[in-house]
Design a protein around this motif. Structure first.
Motif, PDB file in Angstrom:
ATOM      1  N   ILE A 276      33.379  37.629   5.822  1.00 43.54           N
ATOM      2  CA  ILE A 276      32.368  38.394   5.085  1.00 43.54           C
ATOM      3  C   ILE A 276      32.018  39.620   5.918  1.00 43.54           C
ATOM      4  CG2 ILE A 276      30.077  38.368   4.037  1.00 43.54           C
ATOM      5  CD1 ILE A 276      30.321  35.299   3.905  1.00 43.54           C
ATOM      6  N   LYS A 277      32.308  40.802   5.388  1.00 39.37           N
ATOM      7  CA  LYS A 277      32.064  42.032   6.130  1.00 39.37           C
ATOM      8  C   LYS A 277      30.634  42.519   5.913  1.00 39.37           C
ATOM      9  CE  LYS A 277      36.893  43.554   6.077  1.00 39.37           C
ATOM     10  NZ  LYS A 277      37.836  44.633   5.687  1.00 39.37           N
ATOM     11  N   VAL A 278      29.962  42.892   6.998  1.00 37.36           N
ATOM     12  CA  VAL A 278      28.597  43.393   6.935  1.00 37.36           C
ATOM     13  C   VAL A 278      28.465  44.590   7.867  1.00 37.36           C
ATOM     14  CG1 VAL A 278      27.647  41.098   6.420  1.00 37.36           C
ATOM     15  CG2 VAL A 278      27.788  41.875   8.798  1.00 37.36           C
ATOM     16  N   ASP A 279      27.400  45.354   7.677  1.00 34.95           N
ATOM     17  CA  ASP A 279      27.057  46.426   8.596  1.00 34.95           C
ATOM     18  C   ASP A 279      26.286  45.808   9.759  1.00 34.95           C
ATOM     19  OD1 ASP A 279      26.007  48.557   9.997  1.00 34.95           O
ATOM     20  OD2 ASP A 279      25.202  49.591   8.250  1.00 34.95           O
ATOM     21  N   PRO A 280      26.820  45.861  10.974  1.00 37.29           N
ATOM     22  CA  PRO A 280      26.154  45.194  12.106  1.00 37.29           C
ATOM     23  C   PRO A 280      24.758  45.736  12.394  1.00 37.29           C
ATOM     24  CG  PRO A 280      27.928  46.614  12.880  1.00 37.29           C
ATOM     25  CD  PRO A 280      28.061  46.539  11.393  1.00 37.29           C
ATOM     26  N   LYS A 281      24.468  46.938  11.942  1.00 34.08           N
ATOM     27  CA  LYS A 281      23.152  47.529  12.182  1.00 34.08           C
ATOM     28  C   LYS A 281      22.151  47.192  11.070  1.00 34.08           C
ATOM     29  CE  LYS A 281      24.575  49.549  15.940  1.00 34.08           C
ATOM     30  NZ  LYS A 281      24.109  49.050  17.261  1.00 34.08           N
ATOM     31  N   ASN A 282      22.626  46.509  10.044  1.00 37.50           N
ATOM     32  CA  ASN A 282      21.766  46.175   8.908  1.00 37.50           C
ATOM     33  C   ASN A 282      21.557  44.659   8.859  1.00 37.50           C
ATOM     34  OD1 ASN A 282      20.558  45.726   6.400  1.00 37.50           O
ATOM     35  ND2 ASN A 282      21.699  47.377   5.407  1.00 37.50           N
ATOM     36  N   LYS A 283      20.416  44.201   9.364  1.00 35.59           N
ATOM     37  CA  LYS A 283      20.144  42.760   9.415  1.00 35.59           C
ATOM     38  C   LYS A 283      20.153  42.133   8.022  1.00 35.59           C
ATOM     39  CE  LYS A 283      17.454  42.043  13.655  1.00 35.59           C
ATOM     40  NZ  LYS A 283      16.170  41.535  14.184  1.00 35.59           N
TER      41      LYS A 283
ATOM     42  N   THR B 289      23.512  40.792   7.021  1.00 32.94           N
ATOM     43  CA  THR B 289      23.834  39.527   7.698  1.00 32.94           C
ATOM     44  C   THR B 289      23.050  38.380   7.091  1.00 32.94           C
ATOM     45  OG1 THR B 289      24.307  40.687   9.767  1.00 32.94           O
ATOM     46  CG2 THR B 289      23.841  38.332   9.925  1.00 32.94           C
ATOM     47  N   MET B 290      21.761  38.597   6.823  1.00 28.92           N
ATOM     48  CA  MET B 290      20.937  37.542   6.237  1.00 28.92           C
ATOM     49  C   MET B 290      21.387  37.219   4.816  1.00 28.92           C
ATOM     50  SD  MET B 290      17.075  38.133   7.766  1.00 28.92           S
ATOM     51  CE  MET B 290      16.900  39.856   7.288  1.00 28.92           C
ATOM     52  N   LYS B 291      21.835  38.225   4.061  1.00 31.53           N
ATOM     53  CA  LYS B 291      22.341  37.956   2.705  1.00 31.53           C
ATOM     54  C   LYS B 291      23.608  37.107   2.757  1.00 31.53           C
ATOM     55  CE  LYS B 291      23.538  40.023  -1.738  1.00 31.53           C
ATOM     56  NZ  LYS B 291      24.550  38.988  -2.003  1.00 31.53           N
ATOM     57  N   ALA B 292      24.481  37.393   3.720  1.00 31.60           N
ATOM     58  CA  ALA B 292      25.702  36.590   3.863  1.00 31.60           C
ATOM     59  C   ALA B 292      25.360  35.122   4.103  1.00 31.60           C
ATOM     60  CB  ALA B 292      26.560  37.139   5.001  1.00 31.60           C
ATOM     61  N   LEU B 293      24.392  34.875   4.969  1.00 36.57           N
ATOM     62  CA  LEU B 293      23.964  33.497   5.237  1.00 36.57           C
ATOM     63  C   LEU B 293      23.284  32.880   4.024  1.00 36.57           C
ATOM     64  CD1 LEU B 293      22.563  33.980   8.856  1.00 36.57           C
ATOM     65  CD2 LEU B 293      24.696  32.830   8.218  1.00 36.57           C
ATOM     66  N   ALA B 294      22.429  33.651   3.354  1.00 34.62           N
ATOM     67  CA  ALA B 294      21.728  33.159   2.168  1.00 34.62           C
ATOM     68  C   ALA B 294      22.716  32.774   1.072  1.00 34.62           C
ATOM     69  CB  ALA B 294      20.755  34.220   1.658  1.00 34.62           C
TER      70      ALA B 294
ATOM     71  N   CYS C  64      36.057  18.296  -1.550  1.00 36.15           N
ATOM     72  CA  CYS C  64      35.275  19.385  -0.963  1.00 36.15           C
ATOM     73  C   CYS C  64      35.702  19.618   0.481  1.00 36.15           C
ATOM     74  CB  CYS C  64      33.777  19.061  -1.002  1.00 36.15           C
ATOM     75  SG  CYS C  64      33.119  18.907  -2.684  1.00 36.15           S
ATOM     76  N   LYS C  65      35.869  20.885   0.824  1.00 34.19           N
ATOM     77  CA  LYS C  65      36.301  21.255   2.164  1.00 34.19           C
ATOM     78  C   LYS C  65      35.210  22.031   2.884  1.00 34.19           C
ATOM     79  CE  LYS C  65      41.119  21.895   0.644  1.00 34.19           C
ATOM     80  NZ  LYS C  65      42.220  22.885   0.516  1.00 34.19           N
ATOM     81  N   THR C  66      35.138  21.844   4.185  1.00 36.78           N
ATOM     82  CA  THR C  66      34.277  22.684   5.015  1.00 36.78           C
ATOM     83  C   THR C  66      34.906  24.066   5.123  1.00 36.78           C
ATOM     84  OG1 THR C  66      33.495  20.796   6.304  1.00 36.78           O
ATOM     85  CG2 THR C  66      33.248  22.977   7.298  1.00 36.78           C
ATOM     86  N   GLN C  67      34.108  25.099   4.872  1.00 34.71           N
ATOM     87  CA  GLN C  67      34.590  26.477   4.972  1.00 34.71           C
ATOM     88  C   GLN C  67      34.330  27.026   6.378  1.00 34.71           C
ATOM     89  OE1 GLN C  67      36.289  27.946   2.311  1.00 34.71           O
ATOM     90  NE2 GLN C  67      36.094  25.828   1.588  1.00 34.71           N
ATOM     91  N   TYR C  68      35.314  27.703   6.930  1.00 33.28           N
ATOM     92  CA  TYR C  68      35.192  28.320   8.252  1.00 33.28           C
ATOM     93  C   TYR C  68      34.948  29.817   8.042  1.00 33.28           C
ATOM     94  CZ  TYR C  68      36.999  23.858   9.833  1.00 33.28           C
ATOM     95  OH  TYR C  68      37.157  22.523  10.070  1.00 33.28           O
ATOM     96  N   VAL C  69      33.701  30.211   8.188  1.00 32.48           N
ATOM     97  CA  VAL C  69      33.259  31.540   7.773  1.00 32.48           C
ATOM     98  C   VAL C  69      33.090  32.452   8.987  1.00 32.48           C
ATOM     99  CG1 VAL C  69      31.444  32.837   6.572  1.00 32.48           C
ATOM    100  CG2 VAL C  69      32.071  30.529   5.795  1.00 32.48           C
ATOM    101  N   CYS C  70      33.630  33.650   8.868  1.00 34.02           N
ATOM    102  CA  CYS C  70      33.446  34.697   9.875  1.00 34.02           C
ATOM    103  C   CYS C  70      32.592  35.795   9.259  1.00 34.02           C
ATOM    104  CB  CYS C  70      34.791  35.268  10.315  1.00 34.02           C
ATOM    105  SG  CYS C  70      34.664  36.752  11.365  1.00 34.02           S
ATOM    106  N   ILE C  71      31.395  36.008   9.804  1.00 33.55           N
ATOM    107  CA  ILE C  71      30.582  37.146   9.391  1.00 33.55           C
ATOM    108  C   ILE C  71      30.916  38.277  10.349  1.00 33.55           C
ATOM    109  CG2 ILE C  71      28.249  38.020   9.019  1.00 33.55           C
ATOM    110  CD1 ILE C  71      27.395  35.224   8.300  1.00 33.55           C
ATOM    111  N   SER C  72      31.505  39.331   9.787  1.00 32.92           N
ATOM    112  CA  SER C  72      32.165  40.341  10.605  1.00 32.92           C
ATOM    113  C   SER C  72      31.527  41.717  10.452  1.00 32.92           C
ATOM    114  CB  SER C  72      33.653  40.420  10.217  1.00 32.92           C
ATOM    115  OG  SER C  72      34.262  41.552  10.786  1.00 32.92           O
ATOM    116  N   GLY C  73      31.310  42.348  11.596  1.00 31.66           N
ATOM    117  CA  GLY C  73      30.877  43.737  11.614  1.00 31.66           C
ATOM    118  C   GLY C  73      32.039  44.694  11.769  1.00 31.66           C
TER     119      GLY C  73
END
Length: 253
Positions: free
Chosen positions: A91-98, A101-106, A70-79
């Motif tokens: 993981i691409k998200v709309d920066p104006k849509n919380k 961002t919360m779904k990416a973390l979930a 198992c490896k640690t993943q280095y994740v970028c949540i990007s707007g």
């Protein structure tokens, strides 16, 4: 009569050989299966390789042939931009849509729980010897790009309310899947009153506690097994690492 006895002994020897052959075949199958997972044939993801190695490891005697991978993943949540530092997943998200961002973390928390057996698999490095007091799996290190860093922080209460109200499947919310609860009353105040500051890095971690639940934890004991700590998300800093007091990390950097 002597001939009959001799024939019976021959049959017994053949049965023993068949059993030995069967054991060898089963062991060989486990080894081949593990090698297939390690070779990543068919585009198997790191998360799937991890999950498979944990499942194989939890079988009797499997630790002889199936180490945790198992490896640690280095994740970028990007707007829309890149994150600083190493990134293995964006993981691409709309920066104006919380909610995005919360779904990416979930999803990353749910993936972490799934990878390590959902509280049903012993992923300690040396379970035969009883393992160490707290074995941790550092699933993800999460960064946010500059566009998200310009946005307002997300409170932990807001995030856990999202987990509570958002379906992961047709039958479960994220909160039910992760914690077997569908309210947030079990969260301690010193945890739920924090914010997710998007200009700071975070880590997502799960663990097995050998003797009892961690002294530092926002959670109560789980109904499914008191030794398993569901994924938590905390700011990446030395204070939080020290507070968790992991005796070993099962994940590779």
């Amino acid at each position: 009569m002597k001939i009959k006895i001799f024939e019976k002994n021959i049959k017994g020897e053949l049965t023993t050989k068949q059993l030995v052959t069967l054991i060898v075949l089963i062991t060989s199958f486990i080894i081949i299966l593990f090698l297939i997972y390690r070779l990543n044939l068919g585009g198997t993801t790191d998360a799937e390789i991890c999950r498979n190695s944990v499942v194989l490891r939890d079988k009797p005697l499997a630790d002889l042939v199936a180490p945790i991978d198992c490896k640690t993943q280095y994740v970028c949540i990007s707007g829309g931009r890149d994150c600083e530092g190493t990134t293995s997943e964006k993981i691409k998200v709309d920066p104006k849509n919380k909610n995005e961002t919360m779904k990416a973390l979930a999803d990353k928390m749910a993936e972490c729980w799934w990878q390590f057996g959902e509280g049903k698999a012993d992923f300690r490095a040396n379970p035969r010897e009883g393992g160490t007091a707290i074995t941790c799996a550092l699933c993800s290190l999460v960064d946010f790009d500059n566009t998200l860093q310009e946005e307002q922080p997300i409170s932990y209460k807001e995030f856990y309310d999202y987990l509570r109200t958002t379906p992961k499947t047709n039958s479960q919310t994220y909160l039910q899947y992760l914690y077997s609860e569908n309210n947030i009353d079990f969260l301690s105040q010193n945890y739920i009153t924090n914010n997710l500051e998007l200009n700071k890095p975070y880590f997502i971690l799960t663990a097995i506690s050998k003797d009892s639940i961690w002294s530092y934890t926002p959670f109560v004991r789980l109904a499914i097994d008191p030794d398993y700590q569901p994924p938590i998300i905390l700011e990446k800093n030395i204070e939080n690492y020290n507070a968790i007091k992991c005796d070993e990390f099962i994940t590779k950097a």
